[in-house]
Every structure is written in structure tokens, then in C-alpha cells.
Scaffold this active site. Structure first.
Site, PDB file in Angstrom:
ATOM      1  N   GLY A  70       0.867  -1.176   0.000  1.00  0.00           N
ATOM      2  CA  GLY A  70       0.000   0.000   0.000  1.00  0.00           C
ATOM      3  C   GLY A  70       0.908   1.231   0.000  1.00  0.00           C
ATOM      4  O   GLY A  70       1.864   1.299   0.786  1.00  0.00           O
ATOM      5  N   ALA A  71       0.596   2.186  -0.888  1.00  0.00           N
ATOM      6  CA  ALA A  71       1.541   3.282  -1.135  1.00  0.00           C
ATOM      7  C   ALA A  71       1.979   4.053   0.132  1.00  0.00           C
ATOM      8  O   ALA A  71       3.190   4.186   0.380  1.00  0.00           O
ATOM      9  CB  ALA A  71       0.948   4.221  -2.178  1.00  0.00           C
ATOM     10  N   ARG A 112      10.461  -1.216  -4.744  1.00  0.00           N
ATOM     11  CA  ARG A 112       9.267  -1.309  -5.611  1.00  0.00           C
ATOM     12  C   ARG A 112       9.194  -0.019  -6.437  1.00  0.00           C
ATOM     13  O   ARG A 112       9.470   1.063  -5.899  1.00  0.00           O
ATOM     14  CB  ARG A 112       7.973  -1.490  -4.799  1.00  0.00           C
ATOM     15  CG  ARG A 112       7.854  -2.875  -4.173  1.00  0.00           C
ATOM     16  CD  ARG A 112       6.456  -3.084  -3.595  1.00  0.00           C
ATOM     17  NE  ARG A 112       5.493  -3.478  -4.618  1.00  0.00           N
ATOM     18  CZ  ARG A 112       4.176  -3.590  -4.379  1.00  0.00           C
ATOM     19  NH1 ARG A 112       3.683  -3.318  -3.188  1.00  0.00           N
ATOM     20  NH2 ARG A 112       3.359  -3.969  -5.337  1.00  0.00           N
ATOM     21  N   ASP A 262      -1.616   4.485  -6.283  1.00  0.00           N
ATOM     22  CA  ASP A 262      -0.170   4.359  -6.035  1.00  0.00           C
ATOM     23  C   ASP A 262       0.605   5.550  -6.575  1.00  0.00           C
ATOM     24  O   ASP A 262       1.666   5.897  -6.078  1.00  0.00           O
ATOM     25  CB  ASP A 262       0.361   3.066  -6.651  1.00  0.00           C
ATOM     26  CG  ASP A 262      -0.035   1.904  -5.780  1.00  0.00           C
ATOM     27  OD1 ASP A 262      -1.172   1.420  -5.926  1.00  0.00           O
ATOM     28  OD2 ASP A 262       0.766   1.522  -4.912  1.00  0.00           O
ATOM     29  N   ASN A 272      -3.080   2.320 -10.068  1.00  0.00           N
ATOM     30  CA  ASN A 272      -3.534   1.599  -8.874  1.00  0.00           C
ATOM     31  C   ASN A 272      -3.523   0.115  -9.216  1.00  0.00           C
ATOM     32  O   ASN A 272      -3.193  -0.280 -10.344  1.00  0.00           O
ATOM     33  CB  ASN A 272      -4.924   2.080  -8.440  1.00  0.00           C
ATOM     34  CG  ASN A 272      -5.307   1.546  -7.064  1.00  0.00           C
ATOM     35  OD1 ASN A 272      -4.512   1.631  -6.121  1.00  0.00           O
ATOM     36  ND2 ASN A 272      -6.488   0.990  -6.927  1.00  0.00           N
ATOM     37  N   LYS A 273      -3.869  -0.691  -8.253  1.00  0.00           N
ATOM     38  CA  LYS A 273      -3.808  -2.153  -8.407  1.00  0.00           C
ATOM     39  C   LYS A 273      -4.419  -2.623  -9.725  1.00  0.00           C
ATOM     40  O   LYS A 273      -5.474  -2.129 -10.136  1.00  0.00           O
ATOM     41  CB  LYS A 273      -4.520  -2.785  -7.205  1.00  0.00           C
ATOM     42  CG  LYS A 273      -4.601  -4.292  -7.188  1.00  0.00           C
ATOM     43  CD  LYS A 273      -3.249  -4.967  -7.333  1.00  0.00           C
ATOM     44  CE  LYS A 273      -2.241  -4.552  -6.284  1.00  0.00           C
ATOM     45  NZ  LYS A 273      -0.842  -4.978  -6.651  1.00  0.00           N
TER      46      LYS A 273
HETATM   47  O1  MRU Z   1       0.635  -4.209  -4.487  1.00  0.00           O
HETATM   48  P1  MRU Z   1       0.009  -3.467  -3.350  1.00  0.00           P
HETATM   49  O2  MRU Z   1      -0.787  -4.321  -2.435  1.00  0.00           O
HETATM   50  O3  MRU Z   1       1.027  -2.598  -2.630  1.00  0.00           O
HETATM   51  O4  MRU Z   1      -1.013  -2.459  -4.059  1.00  0.00           O
HETATM   52  C1  MRU Z   1      -1.715  -1.539  -3.252  1.00  0.00           C
HETATM   53  C2  MRU Z   1      -2.689  -0.718  -4.006  1.00  0.00           C
HETATM   54  O5  MRU Z   1      -2.805  -0.795  -5.207  1.00  0.00           O
HETATM   55  C3  MRU Z   1      -3.470   0.282  -3.214  1.00  0.00           C
HETATM   56  O6  MRU Z   1      -4.733   0.476  -3.773  1.00  0.00           O
HETATM   57  C4  MRU Z   1      -2.728   1.629  -3.197  1.00  0.00           C
HETATM   58  O7  MRU Z   1      -1.403   1.463  -2.811  1.00  0.00           O
HETATM   59  C5  MRU Z   1      -3.393   2.608  -2.321  1.00  0.00           C
HETATM   60  S1  MRU Z   1      -3.162   2.255  -0.616  1.00  0.00           S
HETATM   61  C6  MRU Z   1      -3.871   3.483   0.296  1.00  0.00           C
END
Ligand code: MRU
Length: 376
Positions: A70-71, A112, A262, A272-273
Site C-alpha cells: 500500500g503506497a 518497488r 499508487d 492503482n492495483k
Molecule cells: O501491491 P500493493 O498491495 O502494494 O497495491 C496496493 C494498491 O494498489 C493500493 O490500492 C494503493 O497502494 C493505495 S493504498 C492506500
């Protein structure tokens, strides 16, 4: 306590009236000689286990394998990681300190590529180190000052999340069903989340909200994490597999989509994801508002558009051998980007700590950075 047992203790889901965020993602324990305590999210929902991290390679590994993800949470973990890395090197002179700082920062930055909060946080820590390094060299003082800065980044994230929740909560009406993708909750931040902060705030003010959590293939952040933290908080949540989103929308079961981000480019394109773009297109097709909840630390005003956002490619095993189950023949080619980019035109609005940011995005994002400072 597990989500199931705590739900039992609270009673039936229909009687749930208010939310209380219980997930504690990470914290620093002690002074400069202390350690980073981090909830290992790879084990959820089966086990709640905190890692005690005292070494830089362990922080980097935790970010890479998504023990912390999560960012905003990645940004906070990296700030503490920088403290650990410098502590290990304990440079004896100001020149050696500058070299160590550059080395540790580079190693963390390589963990990352997509979430801009990581780079924002490392730049802010480096700027603080520069400001602290003015007088006579004292490694002890520098380390203490950098730990204070990491804590400040963490506390600031808590304030940003709370403010996002308060602004976004007002957009939700009682009785609404909210669809979310991945996990943009407390587990993804140093505070109460971004997209889920919007839900928590609405529920806190007495609104009745039901969340549909997309499963979020391949690592199931929705099924494993969003459902877990919402159940822990007493929020009504239903897990749906990713390919049920169109059916949910076409049958009138979704009133609003709220996701996290992100990295948000200067023109409002959103990384985003993986899968978020598809959800955005579906929402547009069905006339459903699609909100992105994110703090100013997730905006990258110097990245002109989504084309400039690096997208992380991850291991094929996550898709074909996830959680120990072989679902494709070994050796098959796999496409596994961790994120996609949703073009700005699909975004109804950005819920930031400063309020709702609406189109035209280029102008309004530039304005946001006149007040929130620049980076990215
Ligand atoms: O690969 P991840 O689990 O780090 O991906 C996270 C996401 O895509 C979240 O939606 C994003 O980081 C926002 S978290 C507030």
C-alpha cells in the site's frame, strides 16, 4: 483476536452501527536503538504476526514480498528503513555519512517502482538529513533527528488519512453499497486508510454502508486484507470475485466506487492495483461515481501523464502458483503487472486531505501543490 471471534463478540453483522479501526500496520518501538514492528500481511487473514525488524535488508525484503504494502505504508516503512540502514553503517565522518545516506536511499528506492510515496518519503528524509548536517558532525544527533522525521512522516500520514475520511465520508449516503478494489485501508497506510477511511468516517457518523470488496487477483488483497480489516472494525463487507463487478453494477447493487492510488500524474491519470481500470470503465458504463481517495503524497506533479508511470511486473508464480496451488501448467507464459493506469477521464473526483478535487485535473492538481508543496 480473529475477525470471526471478534465479530461473534460484537454480535450479528446487522446490528453493527459504528466502526473502529483496529489494524495496526507498523510502528517504531523505542528510541534510535529500537526496532520497526511490522504486521506481516502475507500471513493474513490466517495469522496476525508482527515482525521485529532491526536490519535494512529485512525492510527491503518486507516491501518486496508485500509483508508491508500500500503506497502510504511503503513510504512510512522506507523512512524507518532509512534509519535502520544508517544505524547499521554508523558512518564516522560527515563525508562518510553523505555516502551512506545515498547508498541506503538507493537500496530502498529499488524495492518497488510504482508507489510514489516511497520516493517522496526518501527524498524528505534526505532533505532532513541535509538540514541537520549543518553543524559539527554527530552521528547520534543525526540518527535521532532522522528518527523524529520518520515519526513525523508517520503521524502526518495518520492526519492525512483522517482528513481524507472526513471529506469523503460526506459523499456517501446512508444505505449505499460501496465497491472497492485491492486494499486501501488501515493496512495500506500509517493511519486509517484512504478509500476505507471514507467508509470508516461515513459509518462513524451513523450512515449504513455496505462494502463490496473485489477479491483482487492474484494476491487477493481484497479477499484477504480488506475483508479482514473491515470485519475487525465491524463494517458490513461482502467479498466478490473480480469478475462479478459488472454483474453487481448492472443489477443496481453498487452506488459508488472508491479506490486508492499508487501514483497520480499531473493530468489526473491514476496508477492503482491491476484491475482498477476495468472497474472504472464499468462504473462509467453504469453511471456510477468512481472516486480515488489519496493524500497529496501520492500525487506526482512532475509526471505529466500515466505514460510516465513505471508499472511493476511481478513473478509469474503469483498467478499460476499462488498460495501453493498450481492453477496453470508449469512453464506457461504469464503476464503479471501489479498495477494499471486509469485515464483521468474516468475519475469522478479525487478525495484528498484538502477536500474533493474535481476536473479540470491539470489545473486543480497544480493548485493542490501550490498549497501542499512539490515533489515527484
Ligand atoms: O501491491 P500493493 O498491495 O502494494 O497495491 C496496493 C494498491 O494498489 C493500493 O490500492 C494503493 O497502494 C493505495 S493504498 C492506500
Amino acid at each position: 483476536m480473529s475477525a470471526r471471534s471478534s465479530r461473534k463478540a460484537r454480535g450479528d453483522r446487522t446490528t453493527r452501527a459504528s466502526s473502529k479501526v483496529t489494524a495496526l500496520t507498523l510502528r517504531w518501538v523505542g528510541g534510535p536503538g529500537g526496532y520497526l514492528s511490522l504486521l506481516d500481511q502475507t500471513l493474513l487473514p490466517a495469522r496476525v504476526k508482527y515482525l521485529r525488524i532491526r536490519e535494512l535488508p529485512v525492510v527491503i525484503d518486507a516491501i518486496r514480498r508485500l509483508a508491508v504494502r500500500g503506497a502510504p505504508a511503503i513510504g512510512v516503512a522506507a523512512a524507518y528503513g532509512l534509519v535502520l540502514g544508517l544505524r547499521e553503517e554508523a558512518p564516522a565522518t560527515a563525508a562518510a555519512f553523505r555516502r551512506s545516506l545515498a547508498r541506503v536511499k538507493k537500496r530502498l528506492a529499488a524495492s518497488r517502482p510504482t508507489a510514489v510515496n516511497l520516493f517522496w518519503s526518501l527524498d524528505r528524509m534526505a532533505a532532513r538529513a541535509g538540514a541537520l548536517a549543518g553543524g559539527e558532525y554527530s552521528f547520534r544527533e543525526l540518527l535521532r533527528g532522522l528518527l523524529d522525521e520518520a515519526r513525523e512522516i508517520h503521524e502526518e500520514d495518520q492526519r492525512l488519512c483522517r482528513a481524507i475520511g472526513e471529506h469523503g465520508g460526506k459523499l456517501l449516503r446512508s444505505g449505499w453499497n460501496v465497491l472497492t478494489h485491492c486494499n486501501a485501508g488501515a493496512l495500506a497506510t500509517g493511519g486509517m486508510g484512504t478509500a476505507l477511511a471514507v467508509v470508516y468516517s461515513a459509518v462513524e457518523t451513523g450512515k449504513k454502508i455496505r462494502v463490496f470488496a473485489d477479491e483482487t487477483r492474484p494476491l487477493l488483497q481484497g479477499a484477504r486484507l480488506t475483508s479482514w480489516e473491515l470485519m475487525e472494525a465491524g463494517v458490513d463487507v461482502t467479498v466478490a470475485c473480480d469478475n462479478a463487478a459488472a454483474s453487481l453494477m448492472s443489477t443496481g447493487q453498487v452506488h459508488c466506487v472508491v479506490v486508492g492510488a499508487d501514483r497520480i500524474a499531473a493530468n489526473g491519470d491514476v496508477a492503482n492495483k491491476i484491475g482498477t481500470y476495468g472497474v472504472a470503465i464499468l462504473a462509467r458504463e453504469h453511471g456510477i461515481p468512481f472516486y480515488v481517495a489519496a493524500p497529496s503524497t501520492t500525487f506526482a506533479p512532475h509526471t505529466a501523464s500515466g505514460d510516465g508511470i513505471p508499472i511493476e511486473q511481478r513473478a509469474s508464480a503469483e498467478v499460476i502458483d499462488g498460495f501453493g496451488v498450481k492453477t496453470s501448467p508449469p512453464g506457461v507464459d504469464v503476464y503479471n503487472p501489479a498495477f494499471d493506469v486509469t485515464p483521468a477521464r474516468y475519475v469522478t473526483g479525487f478525495i484528498t486531505e484538502q477536500g474533493l478535487l474535481e476536473p479540470p485535473y491539470k489545473r486543480n492538481i497544480a493548485r493542490l501543490f501550490k498549497t501542499a508543496g512539490t515533489h515527484g
